[in-house]
Structure formats: C-alpha cells, structure tokens
Design an enzyme around this catalytic site. Structure first.
Site, PDB file in Angstrom:
ATOM      1  N   LYS A   1     -55.819  86.023   1.104  1.00  0.00           N
ATOM      2  CA  LYS A   1     -55.937  84.958   0.995  1.00  0.00           C
ATOM      3  C   LYS A   1     -53.970  84.473   1.155  1.00  0.00           C
ATOM      4  O   LYS A   1     -53.909  83.112   0.556  1.00  0.00           O
ATOM      5  CB  LYS A   1     -56.433  84.691  -0.218  1.00  0.00           C
ATOM      6  CG  LYS A   1     -57.998  84.515   0.093  1.00  0.00           C
ATOM      7  CD  LYS A   1     -58.408  84.476  -1.100  1.00  0.00           C
ATOM      8  CE  LYS A   1     -58.544  85.015  -2.469  1.00  0.00           C
ATOM      9  NZ  LYS A   1     -59.512  85.048  -3.286  1.00  0.00           N
TER      10      LYS A   1
ATOM     11  N   ASP B   1     -63.255  86.204  -9.556  1.00  0.00           N
ATOM     12  CA  ASP B   1     -63.901  85.537  -9.446  1.00  0.00           C
ATOM     13  C   ASP B   1     -65.460  85.271  -9.354  1.00  0.00           C
ATOM     14  O   ASP B   1     -66.558  84.236  -9.576  1.00  0.00           O
ATOM     15  CB  ASP B   1     -63.716  84.046  -7.437  1.00  0.00           C
ATOM     16  CG  ASP B   1     -63.785  84.369  -6.787  1.00  0.00           C
ATOM     17  OD1 ASP B   1     -63.778  85.766  -6.678  1.00  0.00           O
ATOM     18  OD2 ASP B   1     -63.083  83.628  -5.662  1.00  0.00           O
TER      19      ASP B   1
END
Length: 452
Positions: free
Chosen positions: A159, A195
């Site tokens: 990312k 997450d």
C-alpha cells in the site's frame, strides 16, 4: 454533427475480459483452498503464497471486558489514535486522525515510529490521560509474521509504504523503542493485530457468530477462525480449540495462479505499482487499484475510437487520475441518470462526452467492480466451505465495501451461488472495526492476563 455511432455493444464486448464465469470462480476457489492448506501446513508454509499467519488470538470478546484502553490503527495513508472506555453495555470512543506525510511513508522506520509516538503523546495530553498508564492495542495492517500476541515481524510493506529498517523486525519493539526515546508516557502494548482481525473482534463483541473478518478497502485481506489442530505452526499454550488465522490473501496469485483471468489492464497496474509481482489478487480487488483499472480501460477504448469521439484529455491519460470513489459515484446514478458521471467526466476534462459515452464509462466501472465483488465472494465462499459451520457472520470493513452502491448485493448473490448447500452466512458492516477491534483485543488480552 452527424449521427453519433453507438459504440456501446463494442465497449460491452471489450469489457467481457472482466467477466468471471462460475466455472472460473470455482477454479479460483479450488486454487485458493489449496493455498490456504499449504499456508497452514508445517512443511509447506515456507513456500506457500497465501501465508495464513497465526494471530495468537484465541479468545473472542464475551462482552464482559471493562476499562479504559488506547488503540492505534495504522494501515494506510493516515493513522488513528483512539481511547475507548468499555462499560456494562456500551463504550465511548474518541479518536483522532493523523496524517502520515509522504516523506515519512518512504523514509526510515525510526522516523515513522517517532512520528507515531509523538502523536500518541499529544493525544494522551488532549484526553487528560497523559499521566495514566494505559494498555494499548496496535492495529498494523501489513503482512506480519506473529510470534506471539505482542510480537510481530513485518514481512513486507504494501500500500505505498517503504520505510527502511522495518522489514524482518518486530514492529512492537519499534514502537516501544520510540515511546522509550520520548520517556514521557507510560503505555503497555498488549497486542498487535491486523485490521481484518480488528474487524472480526469488533463485530464479535456484538455478534457471537462472527468468525470471519474481511477488509475491502485500500487493500484486501481476510481472517477466519480455524480449528487449532489444523494450524501446524501454532506453538502457544495447548487446550483452546480455535485460533484466528490472518490469511494475507492479497498475495494469492503471486505465483501465477490467477494469470488465467488477468487482463492487459491488470498487468499494466502491476508493472507500474510500487511492488510489481506482489499482491496480485489485491490489485484486482482493492480501492488502491480499482479506479486505475477503469482508467486504463477507458484510455484503451478512447484510443480505439469507441469513447469521446476518440478525444481524451490530459487528465484521462495521467496515471492515478481516476479515483476509486469515482467508480462508486458513477454507479450510484439511477438508471438513465448520468449526473454523477457527468461531474466526474467534467473534472477529468471530458466535458465533450455524449450520453452514449457516459453509458460506456458506466459499463467499464460496473465490469471492474463486479469482478472485484465476485473475487471477494469466491474467497469468502472458500473460507465458509472450509469452516463448514452451519451459520457464520462475516464482519466487513473498508471503503470499497462501505461506499460502493452494489458491492454488498453482488457479494451476497455470488457467495450464495458458490457456498456448499446448507451453509448460511450473514454480512455485517463493522462499525469502525480496526480501531475498536484493537482496543477489544487489548481488553481481552488484559482480561486473560488478569486470570493468568
């Protein structure tokens, strides 16, 4: 002006490359299942593409967690610090978002953790807990090899991050060192998690059937509850039947397993990414790449003369200019209405688009987002079939799932078509999972440590 030729049939035909038949999806499920088994196996894990990291979380929230906890959520271009107060049947939560400047995302690990520690200390001052000693749950949404609840070795950045000196190191230690360098706040890091795990924990607090956590946002990943006996690498205390596994399924396809469905657009996105050859499935699904896939398709159709009378714009031809949120906006228009689409095209310097063009743009958006939803559905169906539980709730978070108008419905229909008969599932939107989940993991860890 002569009559505009309607190129929609040709555009639809070009978009067929994004269509996944149920036969293709079943083949994908078969390959993913084999990769999951490899990731869990002692002898196959090292060479497995889908890592199935053990999270060391075996206790889900039971609703009896109490107290004040900090949480830290780092998973993308910004991070959040939260303080959570768990009471009888409620919790209050306050949080603040801090930016991560680009020079820190690509600088040193020391600078990253110093920045985080500074924001933590400022947050504690603002919330009058600067003098208190608090437990913290740390959501760190990058591939982690966990060696315990508070020890996680970063495997690779994803990312857009590339901080030096962190890959191969314990992330918790990095944060502890930064807190110690400051010397002004007292924080016990109780747990580090992903997450997906946070999403599962936060949904499980309300719904005890929640056994899968899914993220479809900037990245894509899933975790699920596995039988401990299937987790050959687990070396924790024996006796608990279940264990949470972080699949890291974004890497599925890194060995070519998805090449049979990849398009020229996928190859282009991958080649121009910060991590070529890595996170291949994620690049077909997640918000970081979806808009770019659509843009590349629109560029091709424009150059073929199928869109905008063959006249593009500087912005259309610029990498990254077609945001994923545009896909959600364009698909939110009612049939026959193109107001959002018109706004987007105007922003891109394509005010000369005809209604037929807008129809074509919408078709491209729908093809890319439908494929993403179907890939996610195939992944979930693979997990549901593997778990073989009569009823499972999937806790879901992430901007794509949250904001795309049809993603939920597309997923539901396709999972139902692919899951074994008799298995029931529900999809539950996580309210703020990765933050609340981190605090809950810390709370559960504290609850367990208090018993120990």
């Amino acid at each position: 002006m002569g009559m505009a030729v309607n190129h929609l049939p040709q555009i639809r035909e070009e978009c067929e490359v994004f269509h996944l038949s149920d036969k293709a999806l079943r083949e994908i499920m078969h390959r993913l299942h084999n990769d999951l088994v490899k990731g869990l196996g002692k002898d196959t894990h090292a060479n497995s593409i889908v890592k199935c990291w053990i999270t060391y979380i075996q206790d889900l929230p039971n609703g009896k967690e109490r107290g004040k906890f900090l949480a830290l959520d780092l998973g993308g271009t910004n991070f959040r610090v939260l303080i959570i107060n768990l009471g009888e049947n409620h919790f209050d939560m306050q949080s603040k978002i801090y930016a991560i400047p680009n020079h820190i995302m690509t600088g040193t690990g020391v600078a990253l953790f110093d920045h985080i520690a500074e924001c933590l200390a400022n947050f504690m001052k603002e919330h009058d807990v600067y003098e208190e000693r608090l437990a913290l749950g740390f959501t760190f949404s990058f591939p982690l090899k966990q060696l315990g609840l508070t020890k996680g070795i970063l495997q690779r950045w994803t990312k857009g991050f590339s901080c030096s000196g962190v890959v191969g190191e314990d992330v918790v230690q990095g944060l502890k060192d930064a807190i110690a360098r400051r010397g002004d706040v007292q924080i016990d890091i109780c747990a580090i998690l992903n997450d997906t795990t946070g999403t599962l924990m936060s949904c499980a607090w309300k719904n005890h059937n929640c056994k899968i956590g899914l993220i479809v946002g900037t990245g894509s990943n899933a975790c699920y509850v596995e039988r401990t006996e299937n987790c050959e690498l687990f070396d924790g205390a024996p006796g608990k039947p279940e264990l949470l596994i972080n699949t890291e399924w974004g890497a599925f396809g890194d060995d070519g397993a998805l090449d049979f469905i990849r398009t020229e657009f996928d190859r282009d996105v991958d080649a121009n990414s910060i991590n070529p050859g890595k996170q291949i499935q994620e690049k077909m699904i997640s918000g970081m790449y979806m808009g770019e896939l659509v843009r590349l398709a629109l560029v091709k159709f424009t150059k073929m003369g199928l869109l905008f009378g063959g006249r593009g714009s500087d912005l259309l031809f610029q990498k990254g200019s077609f945001y994923t949120k545009y896909v959600s906006e364009i698909e939110s228009d009612k049939p026959g209405d193109y107001s959002s689409c018109m706004d987007v095209l105007e922003e891109l310097g394509l005010a000369h688009a005809s209604e037929a063009d807008m129809c074509g743009v919408r078709a491209a958006c729908e093809s890319v987002s439908r494929r993403a939803a179907h890939l996610v559905a195939a992944g979930l169906a693979t997990l549901l079939n593997k778990m073989a539980e009569p009823r499972v709730t999937v806790g879901i978070d992430g901007s794509v799932y949250r904001f795309h108008p049809h993603f939920h419905a597309l997923m539901c229909d396709k999972i139902a078509a692919l899951v074994q008969p008799g298995l029931q599932f529900d999809l539950m939107l996580s309210e703020d999972g990765s933050g609340r989940g981190a605090a809950l993991v810390a709370a559960v860890a504290c609850r367990e440590q208090a018993l120990a």
